[in-house]
Design a protein around this motif. Structure first.
Motif, PDB file in Angstrom:
ATOM      1  N   HIS A  97     -60.756 -73.393 -46.859  1.00  0.00           N
ATOM      2  CA  HIS A  97     -61.592 -72.226 -46.551  1.00  0.00           C
ATOM      3  C   HIS A  97     -61.293 -71.680 -45.151  1.00  0.00           C
ATOM      4  O   HIS A  97     -61.274 -70.462 -44.946  1.00  0.00           O
ATOM      5  CB  HIS A  97     -63.065 -72.605 -46.675  1.00  0.00           C
ATOM      6  CG  HIS A  97     -64.006 -71.474 -46.441  1.00  0.00           C
ATOM      7  ND1 HIS A  97     -64.179 -70.435 -47.338  1.00  0.00           N
ATOM      8  CD2 HIS A  97     -64.836 -71.203 -45.401  1.00  0.00           C
ATOM      9  CE1 HIS A  97     -65.061 -69.583 -46.854  1.00  0.00           C
ATOM     10  NE2 HIS A  97     -65.479 -70.027 -45.682  1.00  0.00           N
ATOM     11  N   ASN A  98     -61.040 -72.571 -44.205  1.00  0.00           N
ATOM     12  CA  ASN A  98     -60.777 -72.171 -42.823  1.00  0.00           C
ATOM     13  C   ASN A  98     -59.309 -71.822 -42.573  1.00  0.00           C
ATOM     14  O   ASN A  98     -58.927 -71.525 -41.436  1.00  0.00           O
ATOM     15  CB  ASN A  98     -61.219 -73.272 -41.858  1.00  0.00           C
ATOM     16  CG  ASN A  98     -62.722 -73.478 -41.868  1.00  0.00           C
ATOM     17  OD1 ASN A  98     -63.479 -72.566 -42.175  1.00  0.00           O
ATOM     18  ND2 ASN A  98     -63.151 -74.688 -41.549  1.00  0.00           N
ATOM     19  N   ALA A 141     -61.880 -78.972 -48.874  1.00  0.00           N
ATOM     20  CA  ALA A 141     -62.413 -77.647 -49.218  1.00  0.00           C
ATOM     21  C   ALA A 141     -62.663 -76.835 -47.947  1.00  0.00           C
ATOM     22  O   ALA A 141     -62.355 -75.634 -47.895  1.00  0.00           O
ATOM     23  CB  ALA A 141     -63.697 -77.788 -50.032  1.00  0.00           C
ATOM     24  N   ARG A 142     -63.206 -77.473 -46.916  1.00  0.00           N
ATOM     25  CA  ARG A 142     -63.431 -76.776 -45.645  1.00  0.00           C
ATOM     26  C   ARG A 142     -62.104 -76.361 -45.007  1.00  0.00           C
ATOM     27  O   ARG A 142     -61.974 -75.257 -44.477  1.00  0.00           O
ATOM     28  CB  ARG A 142     -64.206 -77.660 -44.672  1.00  0.00           C
ATOM     29  CG  ARG A 142     -65.673 -77.699 -44.939  1.00  0.00           C
ATOM     30  CD  ARG A 142     -66.426 -78.366 -43.775  1.00  0.00           C
ATOM     31  NE  ARG A 142     -67.803 -78.590 -44.149  1.00  0.00           N
ATOM     32  CZ  ARG A 142     -68.717 -77.630 -44.219  1.00  0.00           C
ATOM     33  NH1 ARG A 142     -68.400 -76.396 -43.947  1.00  0.00           N
ATOM     34  NH2 ARG A 142     -69.952 -77.920 -44.575  1.00  0.00           N
ATOM     35  N   VAL A 194     -68.408 -71.643 -48.511  1.00  0.00           N
ATOM     36  CA  VAL A 194     -67.217 -72.218 -49.136  1.00  0.00           C
ATOM     37  C   VAL A 194     -67.429 -72.161 -50.650  1.00  0.00           C
ATOM     38  O   VAL A 194     -68.416 -72.689 -51.158  1.00  0.00           O
ATOM     39  CB  VAL A 194     -66.992 -73.679 -48.678  1.00  0.00           C
ATOM     40  CG1 VAL A 194     -65.759 -74.273 -49.341  1.00  0.00           C
ATOM     41  CG2 VAL A 194     -66.883 -73.756 -47.154  1.00  0.00           C
ATOM     42  N   PRO A 195     -66.532 -71.488 -51.374  1.00  0.00           N
ATOM     43  CA  PRO A 195     -66.735 -71.337 -52.822  1.00  0.00           C
ATOM     44  C   PRO A 195     -66.449 -72.641 -53.572  1.00  0.00           C
ATOM     45  O   PRO A 195     -65.301 -73.058 -53.710  1.00  0.00           O
ATOM     46  CB  PRO A 195     -65.745 -70.236 -53.215  1.00  0.00           C
ATOM     47  CG  PRO A 195     -64.669 -70.312 -52.184  1.00  0.00           C
ATOM     48  CD  PRO A 195     -65.326 -70.791 -50.924  1.00  0.00           C
ATOM     49  N   GLU A 226     -53.788 -72.807 -49.550  1.00  0.00           N
ATOM     50  CA  GLU A 226     -54.707 -72.381 -50.612  1.00  0.00           C
ATOM     51  C   GLU A 226     -54.234 -72.984 -51.927  1.00  0.00           C
ATOM     52  O   GLU A 226     -53.074 -72.841 -52.312  1.00  0.00           O
ATOM     53  CB  GLU A 226     -54.696 -70.852 -50.704  1.00  0.00           C
ATOM     54  CG  GLU A 226     -55.587 -70.293 -51.770  1.00  0.00           C
ATOM     55  CD  GLU A 226     -56.973 -69.961 -51.263  1.00  0.00           C
ATOM     56  OE1 GLU A 226     -57.857 -69.831 -52.116  1.00  0.00           O
ATOM     57  OE2 GLU A 226     -57.173 -69.838 -50.049  1.00  0.00           O
TER      58      GLU A 226
END
Length: 145
Positions: free
Chosen positions: A105-106, A101-102, A131-132, A111
Protein backbone atom coordinates in the motif's frame (compact mmCIF):
# COMPACT_ATOMS: atom_id res chain seq x y z
CA UNK A 1 -0.56 -29.63 19.71
CA UNK A 2 -3.38 -31.95 18.71
CA UNK A 3 -5.21 -32.24 15.39
CA UNK A 4 -8.90 -33.11 15.26
CA UNK A 5 -11.11 -34.08 12.37
CA UNK A 6 -14.33 -32.12 12.80
CA UNK A 7 -17.70 -31.71 11.14
CA UNK A 8 -20.48 -29.17 11.45
CA UNK A 9 -24.23 -29.67 11.69
CA UNK A 10 -24.41 -29.45 7.87
CA UNK A 11 -21.92 -32.36 7.61
CA UNK A 12 -19.02 -30.27 6.25
CA UNK A 13 -15.81 -32.03 7.24
CA UNK A 14 -12.62 -30.16 8.16
CA UNK A 15 -9.54 -30.44 10.36
CA UNK A 16 -7.93 -28.08 12.81
CA UNK A 17 -5.07 -27.96 15.32
CA UNK A 18 -5.51 -27.12 19.01
CA UNK A 19 -3.07 -26.55 21.84
CA UNK A 20 -4.60 -29.43 23.83
CA UNK A 21 -7.82 -31.39 24.19
CA UNK A 22 -8.75 -29.06 27.06
CA UNK A 23 -8.17 -26.03 24.83
CA UNK A 24 -10.44 -27.57 22.17
CA UNK A 25 -13.16 -28.26 24.77
CA UNK A 26 -12.97 -24.66 26.03
CA UNK A 27 -13.10 -23.16 22.55
CA UNK A 28 -15.98 -25.44 21.57
CA UNK A 29 -17.95 -24.53 24.70
CA UNK A 30 -17.34 -20.81 24.00
CA UNK A 31 -18.55 -21.39 20.40
CA UNK A 32 -15.19 -20.21 19.02
CA UNK A 33 -14.78 -23.24 16.73
CA UNK A 34 -16.66 -22.81 13.46
CA UNK A 35 -16.98 -24.48 10.09
CA UNK A 36 -14.78 -22.83 7.43
CA UNK A 37 -17.41 -23.58 4.77
CA UNK A 38 -20.67 -22.34 6.34
CA UNK A 39 -19.56 -20.68 9.60
CA UNK A 40 -21.69 -22.92 11.82
CA UNK A 41 -20.52 -23.14 15.43
CA UNK A 42 -22.33 -26.48 15.87
CA UNK A 43 -19.16 -28.54 15.53
CA UNK A 44 -18.22 -31.99 16.77
CA UNK A 45 -15.20 -34.28 16.58
CA UNK A 46 -15.32 -37.23 14.21
CA UNK A 47 -13.42 -40.49 14.23
CA UNK A 48 -9.95 -40.16 12.74
CA UNK A 49 -6.95 -42.39 12.24
CA UNK A 50 -3.92 -41.65 14.42
CA UNK A 51 -0.86 -40.10 12.84
CA UNK A 52 1.89 -42.72 12.89
CA UNK A 53 5.51 -41.74 12.26
CA UNK A 54 7.42 -44.06 9.92
CA UNK A 55 10.51 -45.79 11.20
CA UNK A 56 13.87 -44.19 10.52
CA UNK A 57 14.67 -47.00 8.10
CA UNK A 58 11.53 -46.37 6.04
CA UNK A 59 11.98 -44.81 2.61
CA UNK A 60 10.58 -41.28 2.35
CA UNK A 61 7.26 -40.94 0.59
CA UNK A 62 6.91 -38.34 -2.16
CA UNK A 63 5.46 -35.11 -0.79
CA UNK A 64 2.05 -34.66 -2.38
CA UNK A 65 -0.25 -31.79 -1.63
CA UNK A 66 -3.50 -32.77 0.04
CA UNK A 67 -6.24 -32.42 -2.57
CA UNK A 68 -9.09 -30.05 -1.92
CA UNK A 69 -12.28 -31.75 -0.73
CA UNK A 70 -14.90 -32.83 -3.20
CA UNK A 71 -17.77 -30.33 -3.06
CA UNK A 72 -21.17 -31.63 -1.99
CA UNK A 73 -23.18 -28.47 -2.77
CA UNK A 74 -23.12 -25.48 -5.10
CA UNK A 75 -21.89 -23.27 -2.24
CA UNK A 76 -19.00 -25.63 -1.45
CA UNK A 77 -18.18 -25.80 -5.17
CA UNK A 78 -18.10 -21.99 -5.36
CA UNK A 79 -15.87 -21.79 -2.26
CA UNK A 80 -13.48 -24.39 -3.67
CA UNK A 81 -13.35 -22.50 -6.98
CA UNK A 82 -12.60 -19.27 -5.12
CA UNK A 83 -9.90 -20.99 -3.05
CA UNK A 84 -8.25 -22.38 -6.21
CA UNK A 85 -8.32 -18.96 -7.89
CA UNK A 86 -6.80 -17.26 -4.85
CA UNK A 87 -4.09 -19.92 -4.49
CA UNK A 88 -3.23 -19.87 -8.21
CA UNK A 89 -3.20 -16.08 -8.59
CA UNK A 90 -1.91 -14.82 -5.25
CA UNK A 91 1.14 -15.20 -3.06
CA UNK A 92 0.65 -16.72 0.40
CA UNK A 93 2.52 -14.56 2.94
CA UNK A 94 1.25 -16.24 6.12
CA UNK A 95 1.38 -14.26 9.35
CA UNK A 96 3.38 -11.56 7.55
CA UNK A 97 0.18 -10.46 5.77
CA UNK A 98 -0.35 -7.22 7.72
CA UNK A 99 3.20 -5.97 7.22
CA UNK A 100 3.31 -6.97 3.54
CA UNK A 101 -0.11 -5.41 2.82
CA UNK A 102 1.09 -2.14 4.38
CA UNK A 103 4.37 -2.27 2.41
CA UNK A 104 2.48 -2.78 -0.87
CA UNK A 105 0.00 0.00 0.00
CA UNK A 106 2.86 2.39 0.83
CA UNK A 107 4.76 1.54 -2.38
CA UNK A 108 7.61 -0.11 -0.46
CA UNK A 109 6.98 -3.54 -2.03
CA UNK A 110 5.92 -4.55 -5.55
CA UNK A 111 2.19 -4.43 -6.28
CA UNK A 112 0.80 -7.98 -6.34
CA UNK A 113 -2.06 -10.08 -5.02
CA UNK A 114 -1.32 -11.59 -1.62
CA UNK A 115 -3.23 -13.53 0.99
CA UNK A 116 -2.37 -14.62 4.49
CA UNK A 117 -3.44 -14.35 8.07
CA UNK A 118 -4.15 -11.47 10.42
CA UNK A 119 -5.75 -10.96 13.77
CA UNK A 120 -9.14 -9.24 13.64
CA UNK A 121 -7.78 -6.09 15.31
CA UNK A 122 -4.89 -5.89 12.82
CA UNK A 123 -7.25 -6.31 9.84
CA UNK A 124 -9.53 -3.61 11.25
CA UNK A 125 -6.55 -1.23 11.50
CA UNK A 126 -5.60 -1.95 7.89
CA UNK A 127 -9.12 -1.07 6.76
CA UNK A 128 -9.19 2.08 8.93
CA UNK A 129 -5.86 3.13 7.36
CA UNK A 130 -7.29 2.72 3.84
CA UNK A 131 -5.43 -0.48 2.94
CA UNK A 132 -7.75 -2.48 0.65
CA UNK A 133 -8.19 -5.91 2.28
CA UNK A 134 -11.05 -8.38 2.56
CA UNK A 135 -11.54 -11.55 4.61
CA UNK A 136 -11.57 -14.84 2.73
CA UNK A 137 -14.34 -17.35 3.46
CA UNK A 138 -11.86 -20.19 4.02
CA UNK A 139 -8.70 -21.01 5.91
CA UNK A 140 -5.43 -21.07 3.95
CA UNK A 141 -4.71 -24.64 2.79
CA UNK A 142 -1.47 -24.68 4.80
CA UNK A 143 -3.53 -24.10 7.97
CA UNK A 144 -6.27 -26.63 7.28
CA UNK A 145 -4.01 -29.57 8.01
Amino acid sequence: MIRYSLKCADDHGFESWFQSSEAFDGLLKARKVSCPVCGSAQVEKVLMAPAVQPSRAAKPVADTARPLATPSSKIEEALLTLRRQVQENSEYVGMGFVNEARRIHNGEAPERAIYGEAKVEEARRLIEDGVPVAPLPFMPQRKVN
